[in-house]
Design an enzyme around this catalytic site. Structure first.
Site, mmCIF file in Angstrom:
data_model
loop_
_atom_site.group_PDB
_atom_site.id
_atom_site.type_symbol
_atom_site.label_atom_id
_atom_site.label_comp_id
_atom_site.label_asym_id
_atom_site.label_seq_id
_atom_site.Cartn_x
_atom_site.Cartn_y
_atom_site.Cartn_z
ATOM 1 N N ASN A 1 19.344 7.392 21.645
ATOM 2 C CA ASN A 1 18.072 7.413 22.891
ATOM 3 C C ASN A 1 17.799 8.859 23.076
ATOM 4 O OD1 ASN A 1 19.172 4.725 23.040
ATOM 5 N ND2 ASN A 1 20.587 5.482 24.630
ATOM 6 N N ARG B 1 33.365 9.884 26.724
ATOM 7 C CA ARG B 1 32.485 11.054 27.062
ATOM 8 C C ARG B 1 32.557 12.049 28.305
ATOM 9 N NH1 ARG B 1 26.186 9.832 26.404
ATOM 10 N NH2 ARG B 1 26.292 9.304 28.490
ATOM 11 N N CYS C 1 25.877 5.185 19.154
ATOM 12 C CA CYS C 1 26.125 4.556 20.494
ATOM 13 C C CYS C 1 24.870 4.626 21.583
ATOM 14 C CB CYS C 1 27.292 5.226 21.125
ATOM 15 S SG CYS C 1 27.001 7.188 21.599
ATOM 16 N N HIS D 1 18.117 5.146 31.508
ATOM 17 C CA HIS D 1 19.396 4.601 32.093
ATOM 18 C C HIS D 1 19.276 3.427 32.948
ATOM 19 C CE1 HIS D 1 20.601 8.557 30.424
ATOM 20 N NE2 HIS D 1 21.923 7.836 29.841
HETATM 21 C C1 PEP Z 1 22.031 8.555 23.634
HETATM 22 O O1 PEP Z 1 21.156 9.457 24.196
HETATM 23 O O2 PEP Z 1 21.768 7.623 22.712
HETATM 24 C C2 PEP Z 1 23.233 8.281 24.406
HETATM 25 C C3 PEP Z 1 24.180 7.249 24.010
HETATM 26 O O3 PEP Z 1 23.557 8.783 25.543
HETATM 27 P P1 PEP Z 1 22.849 8.245 26.948
HETATM 28 O O4 PEP Z 1 21.928 7.145 26.803
HETATM 29 O O5 PEP Z 1 23.702 8.243 27.934
HETATM 30 O O6 PEP Z 1 22.022 9.588 27.252
HETATM 31 MG MG MG Z 2 22.185 11.006 25.355
#
Ligand code: PEP
Ligand code: MG
Length: 548
Positions: A430, A318, A478, A187
């Site tokens: 991710n 979300r 996403c 993140h």
């Molecule tokens: C993911 O896990 O790909 C996602 C979009 O959520 P985050 O990156 O916030 O965990």
């Molecule tokens: Mg995620």
């Protein structure tokens, strides 16, 4: 000429250079040993250390205006609170604790008391911990933890940064960010991209360099120590490719090109960059430092600020994805042995249904206030039963569309059953990559396993695309994979109907897709499914898509 070059993983593009400011490592819990030989003298060190901390904060306050000044002055006053110094000194005398440990324990009791009082007072608990760490660092003779106040544009060098620290960086002062640890889908990397700060993670050896200045290339991952004095150069904004703002292939197949946002600023930037809507609003980014649950009214206001620029457009909100590398102090269980596999995302919502229901109420209010076409989705869903439970809560809140993220391998394998319960799904590549490869997304050392071109990951995505086509329901992406223009085309070939990404990637992905046919996308998708590794997958896809 570079005197020395290190290489890491470039996670946020742009080339910049400037003087280095080192971010001190987080302070561990100070030890309770050795016992002081002279407790009276040891106790006497506490008040002067607190006074030094307060003086520094007051001096800094004098150089700034407005809210920043008020915050610094309040923190200085807390450091000077005689009750804290007195209580800590008592612990030194009564239990023969070293002064840093005594301050740590005394401050924790104060913070717990504030938290128990709730409301505004509970929000001050984090400030008490901040003051605690500053006094402890002073007593230990080390730099205070966290991002220091910057006196000019600087390159920040850190072991790693918490998302809450990254979110607070000022892009006008931070020329670039370099971390020794960290992975490309962490993140911190995601936030650096959204702030437009060039960043390189997993730069082994950068902490040992002790460089005065650095030249950082967030596109290639190169980090150079210049031969002579370093020039202060901010990254230049790259020229955007031409894109008309409507996502489609060259032969007209519609694919929504939408944005990932976490703040009102992200929303404004995304609209300006041509986003057709939002595929992922990370609501937890609004509350990374919140020590108590925000009220429904406060949440409604915060969400409406992000939704308003998208009046009349689709937005997927979300629900709170607390846990793993983005714990929310008021929600995430403490002391889990393995937080990435713990009670996170929707799992918290099931344990604390009131928190979820209050958030849904706030989202419904913000949808009405803003006029955005709001859908809601849940993070970290593993089974069709969880999806059905969530959809039921969303409908009970009067919200029209419910979806879930597919980011746990079990969910990808049950995509058909899950889609039968909800209106849409969105692939979180991710987390899906980290769980399918059992490779922590925050570890630079495992970046190759978290590569979204890994054929095993793409085979799982294909299962979800097929399920969407069979049930006639939307399948978005996403995760960061959607921001890679060539991979975006492959995902469309695998059955994906929308691509959601940071604002800076929209035009590049939109224009690349506009230059290829849906058939070429399907051809590329078939090719990657039998590729032997990520490099091979990239090569066969580019060939099928006729990309140079
Ligand atoms: C993911 O896990 O790909 C996602 C979009 O959520 P985050 O990156 O916030 O965990
Ligand atoms: Mg995620």
């Amino acid at each position: 000429m570079a005197a020395l070059q290190l290489t890491g993983v470039g996670v946020s593009p742009g080339r910049a250079s400037g003087p280095v400011v080192r971010v001190a490592d987080p302070l561990g819990e100070p030890s309770a040993v050795p016992a002081p030989t002279d407790p009276e003298a040891e106790a006497g060190r506490i008040a002067p250390a607190a006074a030094i901390v307060a003086d520094r904060l007051n001096a800094k306050a004098a150089t700034v205006e407005g809210d920043s000044r008020a915050v610094l002055e309040t923190t200085a006053a807390m450091a000077m609170d005689p009750a804290l110094a007195k209580q800590a000194a008592k612990l030194v005398r009564d239990r023969a604790l070293p002064a840093p440990r005594a301050v740590f324990e005394a401050a924790n009791v104060f913070a717990a008391g504030l938290e128990a009082a709730g409301g505004y007072l509970a929000e001050r608990a984090q400030d008490v911990r901040d003051v605690r760490d500053r006094i402890v660092a002073e007593l230990l003779g080390i730099d205070p933890p966290g991002v220091p106040e910057l006196s000019g544009p600087s390159v920040l060098v850190a072991r790693d940064l918490a998302p809450a620290d990254t979110a607070g960086l000022d892009p006008a002062m931070v020329l670039a960010l370099v971390t020794e640890e960290g992975g490309p889908t962490s993140h911190t990397a995601i936030l650096a991209r959204s702030l437009g700060i060039p960043a390189v993670v997993a730069v082994r050896g950068v902490l040992a360099l002790d460089a005065v200045g650095l030249v950082v290339d967030g596109s290639t991952g190169a980090v150079e120590v210049p031969d002579g004095p370093v020039e202060v150069v901010a990254a230049t904004v790259q020229a955007e490719p031409e894109w008309d703002g409507t996502g489609r292939t060259a032969d007209g197949q519609r694919v929504k090109i939408i944005a990932n946002v976490g703040s009102a600023d992200d929303a404004t930037t995304s609209v300006a960059a041509g986003a057709e809507g939002v595929g992922l609003f990370r609501t937890e980014f609004c509350y990374l430092s919140a020590t108590t649950e925000p009220s429904v009214a406060a949440q409604r206001t915060a969400y409406a600020k992000v939704l308003t620029p998208f009046r009349g457009k689709p937005v997927v909100v979300r629900t709170l994805d607390a846990g793993a590398d983005k714990p929310l102090p008021f929600l995430t269980p403490e002391d889990e042995p393995n937080p990435a596999l713990g009670v996170r995302g929707l799992r918290i919502g099931r344990e604390q249904q009131g928190v979820l229901d209050r958030q849904l109420e706030a989202i419904a209010g913000a949808a009405a206030d803003s006029g955005a076409e709001v859908s809601v989705m849940a993070p970290m869903v593993a089974t069709a039963e969880e999806a059905a439970w969530f959809a039921e809560r969303v409908r009970a809140a009067g919200l029209p569309r419910a979806g879930v993220m597919i980011e746990v391998p079990a969910a990808a394998l049950s995509a058909k059953e899950i889609l039968a319960e909800v209106d849409f799904v969105s692939l979180g590549t991710n987390d899906l990559a980290q769980y399918v490869f059992a490779a922590d997304r925050m570890l630079g050392a495992l970046a190759a396993l978290n590569d979204p071109w890994q054929p095993a990951l793409l085979r799982l995505i294909a299962l979800v695309g097929d399920a969407g086509a069979e049930l006639g329901k939307p399948v978005g992406v996403c995760g960061e994979a959607a921001a890679d223009p060539a991979l975006g085309c492959v995902l469309v070939g695998l059955g994906v109907t929308s691509l959601s990404m940071n604002a800076a990637a929209l035009a590049r992905v939109g224009s690349t897709l506009a230059g290829v046919t849906a058939d070429a996308c399907r051809h590329a998708a078939r090719a990657v499914l039998s590729a032997k590794d990520p490099a091979h997958a990239r090569a066969v896809a580019r060939a099928a898509l006729h990309l140079s």
